[in-house]
Design a protein around this motif. Structure first.
Motif, PDB file in Angstrom:
ATOM      1  N   PRO A  39      15.460  19.889  -2.978  1.00 54.18           N
ATOM      2  CA  PRO A  39      14.207  20.629  -3.205  1.00 54.18           C
ATOM      3  C   PRO A  39      13.075  19.721  -3.691  1.00 54.18           C
ATOM      4  CG  PRO A  39      16.071  21.821  -4.136  1.00 54.18           C
ATOM      5  CD  PRO A  39      16.582  20.475  -3.752  1.00 54.18           C
ATOM      6  N   GLU A  40      13.434  18.743  -4.536  1.00 58.10           N
ATOM      7  CA  GLU A  40      12.414  17.840  -5.076  1.00 58.10           C
ATOM      8  C   GLU A  40      11.781  16.996  -3.972  1.00 58.10           C
ATOM      9  OE1 GLU A  40      10.413  15.736  -8.373  1.00 58.10           O
ATOM     10  OE2 GLU A  40      11.461  17.644  -8.227  1.00 58.10           O
ATOM     11  N   ILE A  41      12.611  16.318  -3.183  1.00 55.03           N
ATOM     12  CA  ILE A  41      12.091  15.404  -2.165  1.00 55.03           C
ATOM     13  C   ILE A  41      11.452  16.177  -1.012  1.00 55.03           C
ATOM     14  CG2 ILE A  41      12.717  13.590  -0.524  1.00 55.03           C
ATOM     15  CD1 ILE A  41      14.853  12.673  -2.474  1.00 55.03           C
ATOM     16  N   LYS A  42      12.029  17.323  -0.656  1.00 56.57           N
ATOM     17  CA  LYS A  42      11.412  18.157   0.375  1.00 56.57           C
ATOM     18  C   LYS A  42      10.043  18.633  -0.089  1.00 56.57           C
ATOM     19  CE  LYS A  42      11.510  20.284   4.357  1.00 56.57           C
ATOM     20  NZ  LYS A  42      11.524  19.520   5.618  1.00 56.57           N
ATOM     21  N   TRP A  54       7.976  16.921  -1.842  1.00 61.79           N
ATOM     22  CA  TRP A  54       7.004  15.839  -1.638  1.00 61.79           C
ATOM     23  C   TRP A  54       6.445  15.893  -0.231  1.00 61.79           C
ATOM     24  CZ3 TRP A  54      10.869  11.588  -3.673  1.00 61.79           C
ATOM     25  CH2 TRP A  54      11.117  11.814  -5.033  1.00 61.79           C
ATOM     26  N   GLN A  55       7.330  16.151   0.731  1.00 59.74           N
ATOM     27  CA  GLN A  55       6.887  16.232   2.117  1.00 59.74           C
ATOM     28  C   GLN A  55       5.921  17.406   2.304  1.00 59.74           C
ATOM     29  OE1 GLN A  55       9.926  17.235   4.928  1.00 59.74           O
ATOM     30  NE2 GLN A  55       8.781  16.491   6.704  1.00 59.74           N
ATOM     31  N   ARG A  56       6.259  18.547   1.726  1.00 59.26           N
ATOM     32  CA  ARG A  56       5.391  19.725   1.852  1.00 59.26           C
ATOM     33  C   ARG A  56       4.048  19.495   1.176  1.00 59.26           C
ATOM     34  NH1 ARG A  56      10.179  24.190   0.633  1.00 59.26           N
ATOM     35  NH2 ARG A  56      11.044  24.201   2.768  1.00 59.26           N
ATOM     36  N   ALA A  57       4.056  18.755   0.063  1.00 57.13           N
ATOM     37  CA  ALA A  57       2.804  18.463  -0.637  1.00 57.13           C
ATOM     38  C   ALA A  57       1.886  17.612   0.234  1.00 57.13           C
ATOM     39  CB  ALA A  57       3.095  17.745  -1.949  1.00 57.13           C
ATOM     40  N   MET A  58       2.470  16.682   0.982  1.00 59.36           N
ATOM     41  CA  MET A  58       1.668  15.865   1.889  1.00 59.36           C
ATOM     42  C   MET A  58       0.995  16.749   2.938  1.00 59.36           C
ATOM     43  SD  MET A  58       4.003  12.494   2.668  1.00 59.36           S
ATOM     44  CE  MET A  58       4.742  11.542   1.331  1.00 59.36           C
ATOM     45  N   ALA A  59       1.775  17.653   3.516  1.00 63.22           N
ATOM     46  CA  ALA A  59       1.226  18.539   4.546  1.00 63.22           C
ATOM     47  C   ALA A  59       0.150  19.446   3.965  1.00 63.22           C
ATOM     48  CB  ALA A  59       2.353  19.375   5.161  1.00 63.22           C
ATOM     49  N   ARG A  62       0.835  -1.209   0.000  1.00 63.97           N
ATOM     50  CA  ARG A  62       0.000   0.000   0.000  1.00 63.97           C
ATOM     51  C   ARG A  62       0.867   1.255   0.000  1.00 63.97           C
ATOM     52  NH1 ARG A  62      -3.184  -3.136   3.594  1.00 63.97           N
ATOM     53  NH2 ARG A  62      -2.158  -2.206   5.403  1.00 63.97           N
ATOM     54  N   ASN A  63       1.895   1.249   0.849  1.00 66.61           N
ATOM     55  CA  ASN A  63       2.772   2.419   0.925  1.00 66.61           C
ATOM     56  C   ASN A  63       3.516   2.639  -0.396  1.00 66.61           C
ATOM     57  OD1 ASN A  63       2.007   2.690   3.605  1.00 66.61           O
ATOM     58  ND2 ASN A  63       3.750   1.553   4.387  1.00 66.61           N
ATOM     59  N   MET A  64       4.010   1.553  -0.995  1.00 67.99           N
ATOM     60  CA  MET A  64       4.743   1.671  -2.258  1.00 67.99           C
ATOM     61  C   MET A  64       3.819   2.117  -3.392  1.00 67.99           C
ATOM     62  SD  MET A  64       7.842   1.120  -1.478  1.00 67.99           S
ATOM     63  CE  MET A  64       8.756   0.428  -0.082  1.00 67.99           C
ATOM     64  N   THR A  65       2.569   1.642  -3.362  1.00 64.93           N
ATOM     65  CA  THR A  65       1.617   2.057  -4.399  1.00 64.93           C
ATOM     66  C   THR A  65       1.367   3.554  -4.331  1.00 64.93           C
ATOM     67  OG1 THR A  65       0.534  -0.108  -4.411  1.00 64.93           O
ATOM     68  CG2 THR A  65      -0.741   1.748  -5.244  1.00 64.93           C
ATOM     69  N   ARG A  66       1.282   4.094  -3.121  1.00 66.06           N
ATOM     70  CA  ARG A  66       1.082   5.548  -2.988  1.00 66.06           C
ATOM     71  C   ARG A  66       2.266   6.316  -3.573  1.00 66.06           C
ATOM     72  NH1 ARG A  66      -0.517   3.999   2.667  1.00 66.06           N
ATOM     73  NH2 ARG A  66      -2.794   3.820   2.673  1.00 66.06           N
ATOM     74  N   TRP A  67       3.486   5.843  -3.304  1.00 65.46           N
ATOM     75  CA  TRP A  67       4.659   6.509  -3.878  1.00 65.46           C
ATOM     76  C   TRP A  67       4.669   6.366  -5.401  1.00 65.46           C
ATOM     77  CZ3 TRP A  67       7.064  10.217  -1.839  1.00 65.46           C
ATOM     78  CH2 TRP A  67       7.354  10.274  -0.476  1.00 65.46           C
ATOM     79  N   GLU A  68       4.299   5.197  -5.882  1.00 59.30           N
ATOM     80  CA  GLU A  68       4.296   4.981  -7.332  1.00 59.30           C
ATOM     81  C   GLU A  68       3.325   5.933  -8.024  1.00 59.30           C
ATOM     82  OE1 GLU A  68       2.754   1.432 -10.159  1.00 59.30           O
ATOM     83  OE2 GLU A  68       4.280   0.857  -8.687  1.00 59.30           O
TER      84      GLU A  68
END
Length: 397
Positions: A133-136, A138-143, A113-119
């Motif tokens: 900047p790219e990976i950070k 992703w975190q900000r988008a979640m928030a 389930r977790n991998m599917t969300r990342w995919e």
């Protein structure tokens, strides 16, 4: 790879492309080109044993599998871009040497389930392009999308596991991505501070008894007095092909069975499921120390002392959801606050033992924790400890 005409016309009945021998068995395996494009990497074992006279049958299957792979590649189905996150996720989930294959089925389902969300979120991006900047971002988008701190922590834990696998297999860009993720701090989730008292658990057990649900009362008593996880009492239903008790395509595992209990009901032996790999020795529980628990076990007739100990009236073990539902029902009947959950029973038992004077190492052993730090997370009454220390210090003043 160029294939012989026999792949299509069968002119050579023993032509078996993409096969490899392992001991007495023959396996069909897709080639790297197609795996990199997204074709499932899992090898297929061909039936029978080498030397049994069925070589032509195995060769025919190998040709069929190969033609299937080629048709898949030539279809309009989108392919996985080599070097992409989707490519890495597919490798992690399907490689036969991936640590994913060693997980239990329920844990595999959670990881998928977790991998599917990342995919779905980043699958088409290349791993080598994973800058800070790219990976950070992703975190900000979640928030921004309202994802909880627990969700963010869970997803970034999964991402770290994935990247670590990429590093171990020298996946392009994985090492750089690992260095970036180390610089990203994901706020941890505050541990629960709830710890039910002995009186509250006793009230819930009584409510179950009043409802004539003596099996649930027995199960909760086992959780409380033996400090067992619910899964190690009622068991759980897992997806897979294992033999034994089966229901709706799942098999039952991890719960208490009657062969773990001596015939005279004096000793129970159990290896807790969560730590069975790091702490493989079984724990031996002296049932003579808990007369009420022993009496409840004795109430079960001899002819019913086979297979799982904790079962529903139809003889089938409980599901996780059903167990939690019953806990909530009897908690309400007992007028115990709603913030007490079934999962808190173990923490309550550990804190009950702490109040009774058990040492930290005794608490760790009782809970069957490999690390003392794990036991620490179950200690709920820190304020009580703090004030006890103040009281001790003032006495010496």
């Amino acid at each position: 790879m160029d294939y012989r005409p026999a792949l299509w016309d069968g002119s050579d009945p023993l032509y078996a492309p993409n096969t490899a021998r392992t001991k007495d068995w023959l396996y069909w395996k897709p080639t790297k080109k197609f795996v990199d494009a997204g074709f499932p990497k899992i090898p297929r074992r061909l039936p029978g044993r080498i030397g049994d006279g069925n070589d032509a049958m195995r060769a025919q299957l190998a040709r069929e599998y190969t033609r299937e792979m080629l048709r898949w590649f030539d279809s309009a189905e989108p392919k996985i871009e080599p070097g992409s996150w989707k490519h890495l996720i597919a490798a992690y989930l399907t490689d036969d040497f991936s640590p994913f294959q060693d997980l239990k089925e329920n844990t595999k389902a959670e990881y998928r389930r977790n991998m599917t969300r990342w995919e779905e979120a980043i699958g088409t991006a290349l791993v080598r392009d994973g800058t800070l900047p790219e990976i950070k971002g992703w975190q900000r988008a979640m928030a921004t999308n309202g994802r909880s701190a627990a969700y963010q922590k869970r997803q970034f834990t999964a991402l770290r596991i994935l990247i670590s696998y990429g590093v171990s297999t020298h996946f392009e860009g994985a090492k750089a991505a690992e260095d970036v993720v180390r610089k990203i701090r994901v706020k941890g989730v505050r541990a629960r501070a709830i710890s039910p008292t002995e009186a509250q658990i006793a009230a819930i057990i009584k409510a179950a008894d009043d409802a004539k649900d003596h099996m649930f009362a027995l199960g909760l008593s086992l959780q409380w007095w033996l400090t067992l996880r619910a899964v190690d009492v009622r068991g759980q239903w897992l997806a897979g092909d294992a033999s034994g008790i089966r229901k709706n395509g799942k098999y039952w595992a991890d719960g208490l069975t009657w062969d773990m209990i001596d015939r005279d009901l004096t000793v129970l032996r159990k290896t807790p499921s969560k730590t069975e790999e790091v702490l493989p020795d079984e724990l031996v529980y002296d049932l003579m120390l808990v007369p009420d628990l022993r009496r409840r076990l004795a109430d079960i007739s001899n002819e019913n002392r086979v297979g799982p100990v904790i079962v529903q009236r139809n003889g089938v073990p409980y599901s996780k959801r059903r167990w939690a539902t019953l806990f909530a029902r009897y908690r309400k009947s007992a007028k115990v606050p709603n913030h007490i959950w079934c999962m808190d029973t173990r923490a309550g038992a550990i804190n009950h033992a702490k109040r009774a004077g058990a040492s930290h190492i005794e608490l760790q052993h009782q809970a069957n924790h490999a690390q003392a730090s794990t036991t620490d997370r179950y200690i709920r009454e820190r304020s009580t400890s703090v004030n006890k220390v103040i009281q001790l210090r003032t006495r010496t003043g």
